[in-house]
Scaffold this motif. Structure first.
Motif, PDB file in Angstrom:
ATOM      1  N   GLY A 279      -4.527   2.649   7.762  1.00  0.00           N
ATOM      2  CA  GLY A 279      -5.561   3.499   7.194  1.00  0.00           C
ATOM      3  C   GLY A 279      -6.273   2.895   6.007  1.00  0.00           C
ATOM      4  N   GLU A 280      -7.055   3.739   5.348  1.00  0.00           N
ATOM      5  CA  GLU A 280      -7.880   3.269   4.253  1.00  0.00           C
ATOM      6  C   GLU A 280      -7.726   4.184   3.057  1.00  0.00           C
ATOM      7  OE1 GLU A 280     -11.862   2.488   5.559  1.00  0.00           O
ATOM      8  OE2 GLU A 280     -11.121   1.871   7.518  1.00  0.00           O
ATOM      9  N   ILE A 281      -8.269   3.731   1.936  1.00  0.00           N
ATOM     10  CA  ILE A 281      -8.183   4.510   0.705  1.00  0.00           C
ATOM     11  C   ILE A 281      -8.936   5.839   0.900  1.00  0.00           C
ATOM     12  CG2 ILE A 281     -10.204   3.372  -0.324  1.00  0.00           C
ATOM     13  CD1 ILE A 281      -8.634   3.252  -2.977  1.00  0.00           C
ATOM     14  N   PRO A 282      -8.295   7.003   0.591  1.00  0.00           N
ATOM     15  CA  PRO A 282      -8.981   8.279   0.812  1.00  0.00           C
ATOM     16  C   PRO A 282     -10.170   8.442  -0.130  1.00  0.00           C
ATOM     17  CG  PRO A 282      -6.618   8.597   0.431  1.00  0.00           C
ATOM     18  CD  PRO A 282      -6.941   7.188   0.076  1.00  0.00           C
ATOM     19  N   SER A 283     -11.053   9.364   0.193  1.00  0.00           N
ATOM     20  CA  SER A 283     -12.213   9.590  -0.656  1.00  0.00           C
ATOM     21  C   SER A 283     -11.775  10.227  -1.973  1.00  0.00           C
ATOM     22  CB  SER A 283     -13.186  10.527   0.053  1.00  0.00           C
ATOM     23  OG  SER A 283     -13.984  11.185  -0.898  1.00  0.00           O
ATOM     24  N   PRO A 284     -12.284   9.725  -3.116  1.00  0.00           N
ATOM     25  CA  PRO A 284     -11.876  10.298  -4.398  1.00  0.00           C
ATOM     26  C   PRO A 284     -12.338  11.743  -4.573  1.00  0.00           C
ATOM     27  CG  PRO A 284     -13.384   8.428  -4.712  1.00  0.00           C
ATOM     28  CD  PRO A 284     -13.214   8.603  -3.245  1.00  0.00           C
ATOM     29  N   SER A 285     -13.294  12.205  -3.780  1.00  0.00           N
ATOM     30  CA  SER A 285     -13.721  13.593  -3.932  1.00  0.00           C
ATOM     31  C   SER A 285     -12.783  14.530  -3.188  1.00  0.00           C
ATOM     32  CB  SER A 285     -15.155  13.770  -3.417  1.00  0.00           C
ATOM     33  OG  SER A 285     -15.200  13.469  -2.049  1.00  0.00           O
ATOM     34  N   ASN A 286     -11.921  13.969  -2.362  1.00  0.00           N
ATOM     35  CA  ASN A 286     -11.008  14.804  -1.606  1.00  0.00           C
ATOM     36  C   ASN A 286      -9.650  14.113  -1.520  1.00  0.00           C
ATOM     37  OD1 ASN A 286      -9.997  16.782   0.014  1.00  0.00           O
ATOM     38  ND2 ASN A 286     -10.868  15.931   1.912  1.00  0.00           N
ATOM     39  N   PRO A 287      -9.002  13.913  -2.689  1.00  0.00           N
ATOM     40  CA  PRO A 287      -7.751  13.159  -2.681  1.00  0.00           C
ATOM     41  C   PRO A 287      -6.608  13.989  -2.092  1.00  0.00           C
ATOM     42  CG  PRO A 287      -8.198  13.951  -4.889  1.00  0.00           C
ATOM     43  CD  PRO A 287      -9.354  14.378  -4.041  1.00  0.00           C
ATOM     44  N   PRO A 288      -5.601  13.356  -1.509  1.00  0.00           N
ATOM     45  CA  PRO A 288      -4.475  14.103  -0.954  1.00  0.00           C
ATOM     46  C   PRO A 288      -3.643  14.716  -2.081  1.00  0.00           C
ATOM     47  CG  PRO A 288      -4.069  11.739  -0.867  1.00  0.00           C
ATOM     48  CD  PRO A 288      -5.464  11.913  -1.342  1.00  0.00           C
ATOM     49  N   PRO A 289      -2.936  15.796  -1.794  1.00  0.00           N
ATOM     50  CA  PRO A 289      -2.058  16.373  -2.822  1.00  0.00           C
ATOM     51  C   PRO A 289      -0.839  15.484  -3.036  1.00  0.00           C
ATOM     52  CG  PRO A 289      -1.773  17.531  -0.748  1.00  0.00           C
ATOM     53  CD  PRO A 289      -2.871  16.538  -0.533  1.00  0.00           C
ATOM     54  N   GLY A 290      -0.162  15.691  -4.144  1.00  0.00           N
ATOM     55  CA  GLY A 290       1.037  14.904  -4.427  1.00  0.00           C
ATOM     56  C   GLY A 290       0.670  13.498  -4.840  1.00  0.00           C
ATOM     57  N   CYS A 291       1.525  12.555  -4.494  1.00  0.00           N
ATOM     58  CA  CYS A 291       1.240  11.152  -4.790  1.00  0.00           C
ATOM     59  C   CYS A 291       0.014  10.737  -4.002  1.00  0.00           C
ATOM     60  CB  CYS A 291       2.441  10.296  -4.405  1.00  0.00           C
ATOM     61  SG  CYS A 291       2.112   8.532  -4.536  1.00  0.00           S
ATOM     62  N   LYS A 292      -0.957  10.109  -4.689  1.00  0.00           N
ATOM     63  CA  LYS A 292      -2.231   9.791  -4.018  1.00  0.00           C
ATOM     64  C   LYS A 292      -2.062   8.760  -2.920  1.00  0.00           C
ATOM     65  CE  LYS A 292      -3.762  12.704  -6.532  1.00  0.00           C
ATOM     66  NZ  LYS A 292      -3.528  13.993  -5.922  1.00  0.00           N
ATOM     67  N   PHE A 293      -0.944   8.058  -2.948  1.00  0.00           N
ATOM     68  CA  PHE A 293      -0.732   6.990  -1.974  1.00  0.00           C
ATOM     69  C   PHE A 293       0.022   7.492  -0.740  1.00  0.00           C
ATOM     70  CE2 PHE A 293       1.547   2.919  -0.782  1.00  0.00           C
ATOM     71  CZ  PHE A 293       0.423   2.314  -0.258  1.00  0.00           C
ATOM     72  N   ASN A 294       0.422   8.768  -0.728  1.00  0.00           N
ATOM     73  CA  ASN A 294       1.338   9.222   0.326  1.00  0.00           C
ATOM     74  C   ASN A 294       0.773   9.107   1.739  1.00  0.00           C
ATOM     75  OD1 ASN A 294       0.495  11.854   1.583  1.00  0.00           O
ATOM     76  ND2 ASN A 294       0.508  12.555  -0.537  1.00  0.00           N
ATOM     77  N   THR A 295      -0.571   9.141   1.875  1.00  0.00           N
ATOM     78  CA  THR A 295      -1.144   9.075   3.224  1.00  0.00           C
ATOM     79  C   THR A 295      -0.965   7.702   3.865  1.00  0.00           C
ATOM     80  OG1 THR A 295      -3.268   8.546   2.207  1.00  0.00           O
ATOM     81  CG2 THR A 295      -2.915  10.821   2.848  1.00  0.00           C
ATOM     82  N   ARG A 296      -0.751   6.660   3.047  1.00  0.00           N
ATOM     83  CA  ARG A 296      -0.626   5.309   3.609  1.00  0.00           C
ATOM     84  C   ARG A 296       0.744   4.703   3.342  1.00  0.00           C
ATOM     85  NH1 ARG A 296      -5.413   1.912   1.207  1.00  0.00           N
ATOM     86  NH2 ARG A 296      -5.172   0.598   3.027  1.00  0.00           N
ATOM     87  N   CYS A 297       1.573   5.423   2.577  1.00  0.00           N
ATOM     88  CA  CYS A 297       2.843   4.846   2.140  1.00  0.00           C
ATOM     89  C   CYS A 297       3.865   4.891   3.274  1.00  0.00           C
ATOM     90  CB  CYS A 297       3.357   5.621   0.938  1.00  0.00           C
ATOM     91  SG  CYS A 297       4.874   4.956   0.258  1.00  0.00           S
ATOM     92  N   PRO A 298       4.524   3.772   3.557  1.00  0.00           N
ATOM     93  CA  PRO A 298       5.533   3.774   4.622  1.00  0.00           C
ATOM     94  C   PRO A 298       6.809   4.505   4.213  1.00  0.00           C
ATOM     95  CG  PRO A 298       5.377   1.589   3.617  1.00  0.00           C
ATOM     96  CD  PRO A 298       4.296   2.424   3.010  1.00  0.00           C
ATOM     97  N   HIS A 299       6.979   4.777   2.912  1.00  0.00           N
ATOM     98  CA  HIS A 299       8.219   5.394   2.451  1.00  0.00           C
ATOM     99  C   HIS A 299       8.038   6.844   2.016  1.00  0.00           C
ATOM    100  CE1 HIS A 299       9.624   1.284   2.417  1.00  0.00           C
ATOM    101  NE2 HIS A 299       8.650   0.953   1.595  1.00  0.00           N
ATOM    102  N   ALA A 300       6.879   7.458   2.346  1.00  0.00           N
ATOM    103  CA  ALA A 300       6.600   8.797   1.823  1.00  0.00           C
ATOM    104  C   ALA A 300       7.571   9.826   2.400  1.00  0.00           C
ATOM    105  CB  ALA A 300       5.162   9.195   2.159  1.00  0.00           C
TER     106      ALA A 300
END
Lengths: 330, 344
Positions: A279-300
């Protein structure tokens, strides 16, 4: 040489988005709660992908981007300024002390001004010299320092190559004798053979004049070679900061690890144990909740999707913002 | 050795300008075999992009090709002389038929006001005799193949609705949907972040093996070269100065320019050695040095000999070719350091 030059505490930069007339006010959190200390005389690197907020952070420190919340202080031994509230004469004085070197040397120099006029302009605008002779003298001194041929001062920028132009940009930034320089992707537009030359020049000037650099770059190998201390940003948050060698030898945040392993190795047989990021870096206007890296993190895990991790000490000078860094390090 | 897919011989290209004829490419020759990835490396102004554009005859009208220049494309054992294609319909074979190109800036390559899907269908309709329903089907299939989630929905969107990495994937999908024999990739990852770059490189390597396609990969990034290509050609000021397999050239560079590039590159596994820049700046194409093009910046220049005589391109070892009078002596110095490291 000692002490902190720039210190920020929960510094945030938010830009309002044009929302619906009666709907909730939307903001882009370009920078969110960044706490950082930049030591006097250091070469401080700031890395991250595009959209991570590294340029905005550099500009906020120069008061070129609006600071929404938080503290930022500049203290060089002579003066101490509270950056968010700086105005009037004090702001003018700060402009002399803090300067910016741009990315693209082709866009940063006016084609209608001679090299001499380009370098002299800050002196004239800030009223730092009292006579033309004095201005010329200072221009020549700084040009020599930046290895610009003095005969070239009468020419126009179009006659110069990328590396020469970048040296002119550097001379312009240094002519007001600043203490703090923000170099925003200053070698990104240059060819490899020229890039090394400009990096070496920046390093030697920094040592000679005792300057403090905030070096913004997306190129980790360049940062590894020039900076003493590195901070990694992702979606406006600081995720890890450490002395350069420690960060490159033992990265702790999964994002830093992925970033380091994504650098293509020069050895064709070293396909690397690259942990490919999906994946790619999420849009800053609609960041994911929690840790911002969780959408791409293999250890989330669950907590990463709910709670945002705080930057915490993981070593003497090594800070990391991750819920799981301890278990992942072991 | 199989017949090369494309063979470029003595390509010389000059541009007519107000300042006179400017030499952009001089006497460049290389072959690409089917299924092979050739990396063309060089700094800005070295002529790598115009060389690639010559294969598709995409250079502007003021381009003058040298009389010796030959570009031959072999499709199904039938040689096609590229310069003899004058009619626009004949040229379709090199423009999207057998050769496709992807560009550096994917935002600039898509028309902003036409849906991405329509652009993909359009070129399929031009280059094949399928109907638009089938073309749409194939386009969506290709979008899925390059890893774009929700391909059917993305098909109906505009380029600005895609992120940078997604646009580059769509560009690749579009270039590959006509099943070209040769893909020209001009700095395809330069505008992308490293994590996305890694994804795109992987994707391109997968596709090469799947479609058995050849790629001319243009980049200035030696790391990307090391991870992607089979063979490397290094260009400087319009001349080819070194070619060889990627392992040979990167581990045992023989030309002082290639060696200089390697030394100027910041390496992550060695933070102590200071970076050594190549002295001076790249000369303007308006005053190309006589003799060896690199002599103005060369640390080991022999003086008069290098300034007056053009070094001949010679085979140093196997497929490894170098244009330098001193190539053999350098090889000896390098061999001491590289002992045992070179294996192909």
């Amino acid at each position: 040489m000692t002490g902190t030059l720039i210190s920020t505490n929960d510094l945030s930069v938010h830009y309002p988005l044009r929302g619906k007339l009666f709907g909730p006010k939307l903001v882009v959190r370009a920078i969110e709660s960044v706490t950082i200390d930049i030591q006097k005389g250091s070469f401080f690197g700031l890395v991250g992908e595009s959209g991570s907020g590294k340029t905005t952070f550099g500009r906020a420190l120069l008061r070129a981007a609006p600071i929404t919340r938080g503290k930022a202080t500049y203290s060089d031994g002579e003066v101490t300024y509270d950056l968010p509230s700086l105005k009037g004469d004090e702001l003018k004085d700060y402009r002399k002390r803090a300067q910016l070197i741009f990315q693209d040397p082709y866009a940063a120099l006016s084609p209608r001004m001679t090299v001499r006029d380009i370098i002299a302009e800050p002196l004239e605008v800030m009223g730092l010299t009292s006579s033309r002779e004095e201005t010329d003298e200072r221009v020549r001194t700084i040009a020599a320092k930046c290895r610009i041929n003095l005969e070239h001062l009468r020419r126009f920028p179009h006659a110069f190559s990328g590396g020469q132009r970048q040296r002119i940009s550097i001379a312009r930034a240094l002519v007001s004798e600043p203490q703090f320089i923000v170099a925003d992707e200053s070698v990104a537009a240059l060819d490899v053979s020229i890039q090394a030359d400009v990096l070496n020049l920046l390093k030697s000037i920094q040592k000679d004049m005792g300057l403090t650099f905030l070096f913004i770059s997306h190129d980790l190998s360049v940062v590894a070679h020039t900076c003493d201390h590195v901070a990694v940003m992702y979606l406006g948050r600081l995720v890890e900061t450490a002395p350069t060698r420690e960060l490159f030898a033992a990265p702790r945040h999964p994002y830093t690890k992925a970033l380091l392993s994504a650098i293509p190795s020069l050895d064709p047989d070293d396909q690397g144990n690259a942990q490919k990021l999906e994946g790619e870096i999420p849009s800053p206007s609609n960041p994911p909740p929690g840790c911002k890296f969780n959408t791409r993190c293999p250890h989330a895990i669950d907590i990463c999707r709910k709670e945002e991790p705080k930057l915490a000490k993981s070593g003497l000078e090594h800070d990391v913002a991750c819920h799981r860094w301890q278990e992942l390090t072991d | 050795m199989t017949e090369p897919l494309i063979s470029v011989k003595n390509l010389t290209l000059r541009f007519r300008t107000d300042e006179g004829l400017i030499t952009a490419v001089e006497d460049v020759s290389f072959d690409i075999a089917p299924g092979e990835i050739l990396g063309l490396v060089g700094e800005s102004g070295s002529g790598k992009s115009v060389t690639a554009k010559s294969l598709m005859l995409l250079n502007p009208d003021n381009a003058v090709y040298g009389p010796e220049s030959r570009i031959t494309l072999n499709i199904d054992n039938k040689p096609v002389d590229v310069f003899s294609l004058t009619d626009p319909t004949d040229r379709m074979v090199i423009r999207g038929g057998a050769i496709s190109m992807i560009f550096q800036e994917p935002m600039a390559s898509f028309a902003p006001a036409i849906k991405v899907g329509s652009q993909m269908v359009e070129q399929l309709l031009i280059h094949s005799d399928m109907n638009s329903a089938r073309a749409k089907e194939i386009s969506i299939e290709m979008l899925a193949r390059v890893g774009i989630p929700d391909p059917a929905q993305r098909f109906g969107q505009y380029a600005f609705e895609f992120s940078g990495g997604m646009r580059q994937r769509a560009m690749i999908a579009m270039a590959l949907s006509t099943k070209p024999k040769l893909l020209i990739a001009d700095e395809p990852t330069t505008a992308l972040d490293v994590t996305i770059q890694a994804q795109v490189i992987d994707l391109m390597k997968d596709l090469v093996s799947e479609f058995h396609m050849a790629i001319l990969f243009i980049t200035h990034d030696l790391g990307v070269i090391a991870q992607t290509v089979d063979k490397v050609a290094v260009m400087y000021l319009g001349k080819l100065i070194e070619t060889g397999t990627v392992r040979e050239v990167l581990r045992n560079p023989r030309h002082p320019y290639t060696q200089g590039l390697m030394n100027a590159l910041p390496k992550l596994d060695d933070l102590d050695t200071p970076l050594t820049a190549i002295e001076g700046d790249i000369p303007s194409p308006l005053d190309r040095p006589t003799g060896c093009v690199f002599n103005t910046r060369c640390p080991v220049s022999l003086g008069l000999e290098c300034e007056t005589r053009v070094p001949v391109y010679t085979a140093a070892e196997g497929e490894h070719q170098v244009a330098c009078f001193l190539a053999d002596e350098h090889a000896d110095e390098q061999a001491d350091e590289q002992e045992g490291g070179v294996r192909t």
